[in-house]
Design an enzyme around this catalytic site. Sequence first.
Site, PDB file in Angstrom:
ATOM      1  N   HIS A  84      46.679  42.521  44.863  1.00 29.30           N
ATOM      2  CA  HIS A  84      46.817  43.293  46.104  1.00 29.30           C
ATOM      3  C   HIS A  84      46.983  42.389  47.322  1.00 29.30           C
ATOM      4  O   HIS A  84      47.443  42.839  48.360  1.00 29.30           O
ATOM      5  CB  HIS A  84      45.686  44.320  46.265  1.00 29.30           C
ATOM      6  N   ASP A 224      43.632  42.288  38.721  1.00 27.38           N
ATOM      7  CA  ASP A 224      44.065  42.138  40.115  1.00 27.38           C
ATOM      8  C   ASP A 224      44.318  40.668  40.485  1.00 27.38           C
ATOM      9  O   ASP A 224      43.559  40.063  41.228  1.00 27.38           O
ATOM     10  CB  ASP A 224      42.999  42.753  41.029  1.00 27.38           C
ATOM     11  N   SER A 634      38.805  39.115  49.295  1.00 28.49           N
ATOM     12  CA  SER A 634      39.653  39.333  48.140  1.00 28.49           C
ATOM     13  C   SER A 634      40.351  38.048  47.767  1.00 28.49           C
ATOM     14  O   SER A 634      40.879  37.348  48.626  1.00 28.49           O
ATOM     15  CB  SER A 634      40.680  40.409  48.422  1.00 28.49           C
TER      16      SER A 634
HETATM   17  N1  ARG Z   1      39.530  47.762  47.747  1.00 23.61           N
HETATM   18  C1  ARG Z   1      40.059  46.438  47.610  1.00 23.61           C
HETATM   19  C2  ARG Z   1      40.091  45.713  48.999  1.00 23.61           C
HETATM   20  O1  ARG Z   1      39.680  46.228  49.977  1.00 23.61           O
HETATM   21  C3  ARG Z   1      41.344  46.404  46.869  1.00 23.61           C
HETATM   22  C4  ARG Z   1      42.464  47.216  47.419  1.00 23.61           C
HETATM   23  C5  ARG Z   1      43.765  47.200  46.679  1.00 23.61           C
HETATM   24  N2  ARG Z   1      43.873  48.167  45.619  1.00 23.61           N
HETATM   25  C6  ARG Z   1      44.316  49.438  45.769  1.00 23.61           C
HETATM   26  N3  ARG Z   1      44.315  50.234  44.720  1.00 23.61           N
HETATM   27  N4  ARG Z   1      44.782  49.904  46.899  1.00 23.61           N
HETATM   28  O2  ARG Z   1      41.023  45.231  49.483  1.00 23.61           O
HETATM   29  N1  ASP Z   2      39.112  44.361  48.516  1.00 27.55           N
HETATM   30  C1  ASP Z   2      38.615  43.632  49.656  1.00 27.55           C
HETATM   31  C2  ASP Z   2      39.630  42.595  50.171  1.00 27.55           C
HETATM   32  O1  ASP Z   2      40.798  42.793  50.104  1.00 27.55           O
HETATM   33  C3  ASP Z   2      37.306  43.018  49.369  1.00 27.55           C
HETATM   34  C4  ASP Z   2      36.183  43.926  49.748  1.00 27.55           C
HETATM   35  O2  ASP Z   2      36.295  44.607  50.768  1.00 27.55           O
HETATM   36  O3  ASP Z   2      35.203  43.916  49.040  1.00 27.55           O
HETATM   37  O4  ASP Z   2      39.289  41.630  50.804  1.00 27.55           O
END
Ligand code: ARG
Ligand code: ASP
Length: 699
Positions: A84, A224, A634
């Site tokens: 991502h 990921d 991330s």
């Molecule tokens: N929640 C994670 C972070 O804040 C990963 C986001 C990417 N994945 C998604 N399915 N949108 O960035």
């Molecule tokens: N998914 C998040 C990022 O992109 C990490 C988090 O918020 O825990 O940095």
Amino acid sequence: MKKLLTTLFIFTLHLSAARADVGMWIPTLIGKNIAQMQAEGLRLSADDIYSANHASLKDAVVMFGGGCTGEIVSSDGLVLTNHHCGYQYIQQHSSVQHNYLANGFWAMSKAEELPCYEHHKLSVQLLNYIEDVTDIVLAQTDTIANADARSKTIRERISEIEHNRQASSKYTIAEVESFYGGNQYLLFVYTEYPDVRLVGTPPSEIGKFGGDTDNWVWPRHTGDFSIFRIYADKDNNPAEYSASNVPFHPKKHLRISTKGVAEGDFAMLIGYPGTTNLYATSTDIEATQNIINPKLIELRTAKLNVMNKYQAKSEKVNIQYAAKNAQTSNAWKKWKGEVSGLRKTQAIEKKRAFEAELRSKSALCDTLLSEYEAYYANSNTTQTLIAYSYWTEIVQRGGIEALQYAYTYYRNATDDDTQSNISFKDFDATLSEEMACAVWSVYCKNLPKQYWPKSMVAWKGSPESFIHSLYANSVFANENKFNKLRQSKHWASKITVDPAYTLLTEMLVVRDALLGQRKNINRNPKLANFNHNYIKALMQAYPDSIFPPDANFTMRISYGHVAGYDADDAVSYSYFTTFDGIIEKSQTNNPDYTIPQRLSDLYKQKAYLPYADPLDQKLHICFVSTCHTTGGNSGSPVLNANGELIGLNFDRAWNGVMSDMSYDPTICRNITLDIRYLLFIVDKYAGATHLIKEMLGEL
Ligand code: ARG
Ligand code: ASP
């Protein structure tokens, strides 16, 4: 009342916390924590993690693009980060003919690696050193009574320091950042590398497996990751993209451990967490839980409904809006998780109880907190906050894309710092217009007229009809008209009468009024520098504690343990997931859970055995631990007690994402991709064995 401090004297900011996992620590000050880290299992010294004099772990960690972390895993500058995090760069190389999002991409030689310097320009930054400049920045500022004058002095000193350090090279970046509400200032000096190339990515069915349904959720089975490489000139110095650049040789790269992790193991993470608000008052938490988040969720729900509808209908539109949708839904879902986690852990009540104790210890905190509550009790305050968030959503984050384009144009014309192009590659006029209608009607419904732009106040019809007229007449909503105008004479002056441009100028007036209101608050002597004064007084009230600094996009170290958790009544989660779970979750008719045929073939053939866990002979996919993380972390390397790479951090677990304001060790977990799943995909799925050799050495 229960004693506030843990046995380790790490300040946990509310009463329930019993363990010390909270905190994202500053590398140069890790000496304060190192004894505890070693007691918990770490076998390294503070110097192994951060050293100003010799290669240390920090030299293998990069700030990746604008908001992620990555790590260097070979002497040829190979970088691992999340899928991502690489998403927009993968997307920009994707088309219906070469759909790397759908099919993955693997460079089988360095010549095939894809430069990322065009539309979305990718660079990485390596941290050279950190220096405490508090004494210079704050010298005698306590004697400046006027808040505006005081912050002006501070800003000038910061610019001067940055300017002096910046001068050394075009690729040196010097940034002074504020800590503890401006009670401490640190200088960070980085080197930027602007030639970074895409080396490999799994297809989204692996890299985004579980999609937005599983996002922010444990158990998780997402692969990921994506792989890049840093290039430099022949002398190993940073350089803009050139075919003659060569792979960058870092001072340090991480070693990978394929031995796996067990419950209770020490885990540590180095990265670039973005923003936390650990010193939020109960009033702040209440506003987030009950007002700000619900209003933001409403606006983004309207936006997402339209994107989802059109993306489901067309592959072209689906690719165009893939990254926009992912970005929009990510924070949207996080806000929901935050509300539910704050409620579940009774964060407001706990903070109130803490504040009651604090008020009894510190008369100054008592006064400050009362002033702050009174300020929030005024409905104008919350309305202003909502209006400001909506402004950002609509103009900067593309709620109304025509307005976003006009804003980009405006900034290109007025601000030397921005050079972003206006490209209609990822723009669909029909979708965009309907999305703008949906978003604008929420804006007009939730905000009183004093926050509306002038022409909306004068408009006789509905918010939707206002948008229809805008889209029918603005060149920023029509690629052909835009290009035609750009070729005509005197186009620059014609653009200033474009309806989207006009609306933008009106929205800028709205923004300035909002900023003015905020300044007035700052001029109120009772509330000026609230954070600064409050945090200072709070620290004085607990002189024996170590206080976790809020995240601010500077390098931090978090540590804790690999650990499952009790999520809900009668629901307990173990700390890892396996390949079995991918097969069990897979579905043919739900796009979030489809998997490539090749992946299920490899499962049946047990091709994963070389990477399986020695104890259960299964391939582990992800694991959870108690490291304190936030957005920006991330891609962060997760390291074992020896400082070896065991995985890539990529998310947090549901009901625990309120850790930005209120960390609760019972349910806050960071989610990490097990490095062995990454290796399996690169080796057996992609057949990119040259990369395995590069990362692990000869097998
Ligand atoms: N929640 C994670 C972070 O804040 C990963 C986001 C990417 N994945 C998604 N399915 N949108 O960035
Ligand atoms: N998914 C998040 C990022 O992109 C990490 C988090 O918020 O825990 O940095």
